[in-house]
Motif scaffolding. Structure first.
Motif, PDB file in Angstrom:
ATOM      1  N   VAL A 269       0.863  -1.176   0.000  1.00 23.57           N
ATOM      2  CA  VAL A 269       0.000   0.000   0.000  1.00 23.57           C
ATOM      3  C   VAL A 269       0.902   1.228   0.000  1.00 23.57           C
ATOM      4  CG1 VAL A 269      -1.794   1.287   1.223  1.00 23.57           C
ATOM      5  CG2 VAL A 269      -1.817  -1.223   1.242  1.00 23.57           C
ATOM      6  N   LEU A 270       0.630   2.167  -0.903  1.00 25.58           N
ATOM      7  CA  LEU A 270       1.449   3.364  -1.041  1.00 25.58           C
ATOM      8  C   LEU A 270       0.623   4.630  -0.867  1.00 25.58           C
ATOM      9  CD1 LEU A 270       3.456   2.232  -4.199  1.00 25.58           C
ATOM     10  CD2 LEU A 270       4.261   2.192  -1.833  1.00 25.58           C
ATOM     11  N   HIS A 271       1.326   5.744  -0.611  1.00 24.35           N
ATOM     12  CA  HIS A 271       0.673   7.032  -0.363  1.00 24.35           C
ATOM     13  C   HIS A 271       1.433   8.157  -1.058  1.00 24.35           C
ATOM     14  CE1 HIS A 271      -1.545   4.885   2.731  1.00 24.35           C
ATOM     15  NE2 HIS A 271      -0.388   4.455   3.215  1.00 24.35           N
ATOM     16  N   LYS A 272       0.975   9.352  -0.839  1.00 20.58           N
ATOM     17  CA  LYS A 272       1.681  10.526  -1.347  1.00 20.58           C
ATOM     18  C   LYS A 272       3.052  10.601  -0.686  1.00 20.58           C
ATOM     19  CE  LYS A 272      -0.071  13.728   2.186  1.00 20.58           C
ATOM     20  NZ  LYS A 272      -0.888  14.935   2.443  1.00 20.58           N
ATOM     21  N   GLY A 287       3.492  10.704  -5.530  1.00 23.88           N
ATOM     22  CA  GLY A 287       3.246   9.360  -5.039  1.00 23.88           C
ATOM     23  C   GLY A 287       2.690   8.447  -6.117  1.00 23.88           C
ATOM     24  N   GLU A 288       1.910   9.005  -7.034  1.00 23.19           N
ATOM     25  CA  GLU A 288       1.375   8.210  -8.142  1.00 23.19           C
ATOM     26  C   GLU A 288       2.497   7.661  -9.030  1.00 23.19           C
ATOM     27  OE1 GLU A 288       0.200  11.103  -7.185  1.00 23.19           O
ATOM     28  OE2 GLU A 288      -1.990  11.234  -7.380  1.00 23.19           O
ATOM     29  N   ASP A 289       3.560   8.440  -9.203  1.00 15.91           N
ATOM     30  CA  ASP A 289       4.707   7.968  -9.985  1.00 15.91           C
ATOM     31  C   ASP A 289       5.357   6.756  -9.314  1.00 15.91           C
ATOM     32  OD1 ASP A 289       4.491  10.015 -11.941  1.00 15.91           O
ATOM     33  OD2 ASP A 289       5.517  11.404 -10.591  1.00 15.91           O
ATOM     34  N   LEU A 290       5.489   6.825  -8.007  1.00 15.87           N
ATOM     35  CA  LEU A 290       6.051   5.698  -7.271  1.00 15.87           C
ATOM     36  C   LEU A 290       5.140   4.477  -7.385  1.00 15.87           C
ATOM     37  CD1 LEU A 290       8.111   4.444  -5.345  1.00 15.87           C
ATOM     38  CD2 LEU A 290       6.865   5.503  -3.441  1.00 15.87           C
ATOM     39  N   VAL A 301      -0.580  -4.100  -5.604  1.00 19.28           N
ATOM     40  CA  VAL A 301      -0.225  -2.782  -5.080  1.00 19.28           C
ATOM     41  C   VAL A 301      -1.452  -1.883  -5.107  1.00 19.28           C
ATOM     42  CG1 VAL A 301       1.391  -0.851  -5.236  1.00 19.28           C
ATOM     43  CG2 VAL A 301       2.040  -3.085  -6.152  1.00 19.28           C
ATOM     44  N   SER A 302      -1.668  -1.145  -4.020  1.00 19.36           N
ATOM     45  CA  SER A 302      -2.780  -0.194  -3.943  1.00 19.36           C
ATOM     46  C   SER A 302      -2.234   1.184  -3.605  1.00 19.36           C
ATOM     47  CB  SER A 302      -3.782  -0.623  -2.867  1.00 19.36           C
ATOM     48  OG  SER A 302      -4.296  -1.912  -3.137  1.00 19.36           O
ATOM     49  N   TYR A 303      -2.989   2.205  -3.999  1.00 20.46           N
ATOM     50  CA  TYR A 303      -2.563   3.578  -3.730  1.00 20.46           C
ATOM     51  C   TYR A 303      -3.698   4.368  -3.092  1.00 20.46           C
ATOM     52  CZ  TYR A 303      -0.855   8.336  -4.378  1.00 20.46           C
ATOM     53  OH  TYR A 303      -0.451   9.625  -4.164  1.00 20.46           O
ATOM     54  N   PHE A 304      -3.381   4.991  -1.963  1.00 19.83           N
ATOM     55  CA  PHE A 304      -4.300   5.905  -1.282  1.00 19.83           C
ATOM     56  C   PHE A 304      -3.492   7.159  -0.956  1.00 19.83           C
ATOM     57  CE2 PHE A 304      -5.814   1.650  -0.505  1.00 19.83           C
ATOM     58  CZ  PHE A 304      -7.196   1.750  -0.655  1.00 19.83           C
ATOM     59  N   LYS A 305      -3.856   8.257  -1.553  1.00 27.15           N
ATOM     60  CA  LYS A 305      -3.058   9.471  -1.401  1.00 27.15           C
ATOM     61  C   LYS A 305      -2.858   9.824   0.063  1.00 27.15           C
ATOM     62  CE  LYS A 305      -2.710  14.300  -2.850  1.00 27.15           C
ATOM     63  NZ  LYS A 305      -3.311  15.398  -3.647  1.00 27.15           N
TER      64      LYS A 305
END
Length: 346
Positions: A269-272, A287-290, A301-305
């Motif tokens: 899980v990733l963030h800004k 963070g979206e680039d990462l 993989v999931s992304y939540f700013k």
């Protein structure tokens, strides 16, 4: 722990709180020696007039200050060249950067004593007999008969332990203290009882069959080694890693390495990006680039700013048998604490 066990006349300054130091970063047992964990950022370690230095690793980092890896090596060269006559350089022979820095120092200061440690090292502090089991790591050193046992994960922990043993052995030699079987057992017992420090593979607690951990690692190599160590230390657990990158400059410069750092995690899980006061956001990296980079190497993989926006998702995703770890120098540790509280009280 080793200084404490040997009752050396010394003060220790660690980079993190340690339970056996009374939940403090410092241990005060005297003023003959100062043993400090220092940092190369802005060449801060040059503020210390050391007689012995330990080089654990050298690689690209803090690129908001350093120009490149050559600039970083120059800082370590200066650090080593400032040592007094017959000073000591203890270095990690398993790390290419530490070897290179030590080689450069040697070219300028052949009067210094160089002590390598590690699996690939030769000499007294070569690591042998390495055995990793669930919840335990065993190893030996060439210069000691004792088998050492650790209850903290990762081969990097074994290396750090070898470095610490090299430091205290050097001090014992200066103090003319005998290193016999009784002393070796004292050291081994101290290491076996050590359970780590705050934000270094720190166990927050276990609830509903889920183990919650937190780690300060914010460089790709640190992240990779931490997750590799945890995977071997806790076999059979599904590893869910929540990461918040720290500084735009580091994220941009090491983006490719970050993308490959999470292979030992089952879910990511990733963030800004967590901004630093020492730099401004020029909009070149997000963070979206990462997230996109990590997705090239990982299929879960999931992304939540915002950090806490992942809370509801993880409440549903986590299950008994999981290991959930927050990683990074940002504030995503809050998510781990909140999830732990939820599962503990539900």
């Amino acid at each position: 722990m080793l200084v404490k066990a040997l009752k050396l006349n010394a003060t220790v300054i660690a980079g993190s709180e340690i339970h056996d130091f009374g939940d403090s970063c410092t241990l005060v047992q005297g003023n003959k020696y100062l043993i400090a964990e220092t940092c190369e950022y802005k060449r801060h370690f040059l503020d210390f007039n050391a007689e012995r230095i330990v080089i654990t690793s050298v690689e690209e980092d803090h690129l908001d200050y350093y120009r490149d890896i050559e600039d970083i090596y120059s800082a370590f060269e200066t650090y080593g060249r400032r040592l007094p006559f017959r000073g000591t350089v203890i270095f990690n022979n398993d790390d290419a950067g530490a070897r290179e820095a030590s080689t450069r120092i040697l070219k300028r200061r052949d009067d210094l004593v160089f002590i390598p440690y590690g699996i690939s090292a030769e000499g007294d502090f070569k690591i042998t007999g390495l055995e990793e089991k669930a919840g335990e790591i065993f190893f030996r050193l060439n210069c000691m008969e004792q088998v050492f046992k650790l209850h903290i994960p990762g081969l990097h922990s074994v290396g750090n332990t070898a470095a610490a043993l090299a430091v205290v052995s050097s001090l014992m030699k200066k103090e003319e203290l005998e290193k016999n079987n009784e002393v070796e057992k004292l050291l081994a017992d101290a290491l076996s009882s050590f359970r780590g420090s705050k934000r270094r593979s720190e166990i927050i607690g276990e609830a509903s069959g889920i183990l919650f951990m937190d780690d300060y690692g914010h460089h790709p190599t640190e992240i990779r080694k931490t997750l590799e160590g945890i995977k071997k230390f806790y076999p059979g657990k599904r590893i869910v890693a929540d990461f918040m990158s720290h500084t735009y400059s580091r994220t941009m410069a090491l983006l490719g390495d970050f993308g490959k750092a999470f292979e030992s995690a089952d879910m990511v899980v990733l963030h800004k990006i967590y901004a630093s006061a020492r730099e401004e956001n020029k909009g070149d990296i997000t963070g979206e680039d990462l997230f996109k980079e990590v997705k090239k190497n990982h299929n879960k993989v999931s992304y939540f700013k915002e950090v806490l926006d992942a809370y509801d998702y993880l409440k549903k995703a986590l299950k008994a048998g999981d290991l959930f770890i927050t990683i990074g120098a940002g504030n995503n540790w809050r998510l781990g604490r909140k999830l732990y509280s939820y599962f503990k009280n539900r």
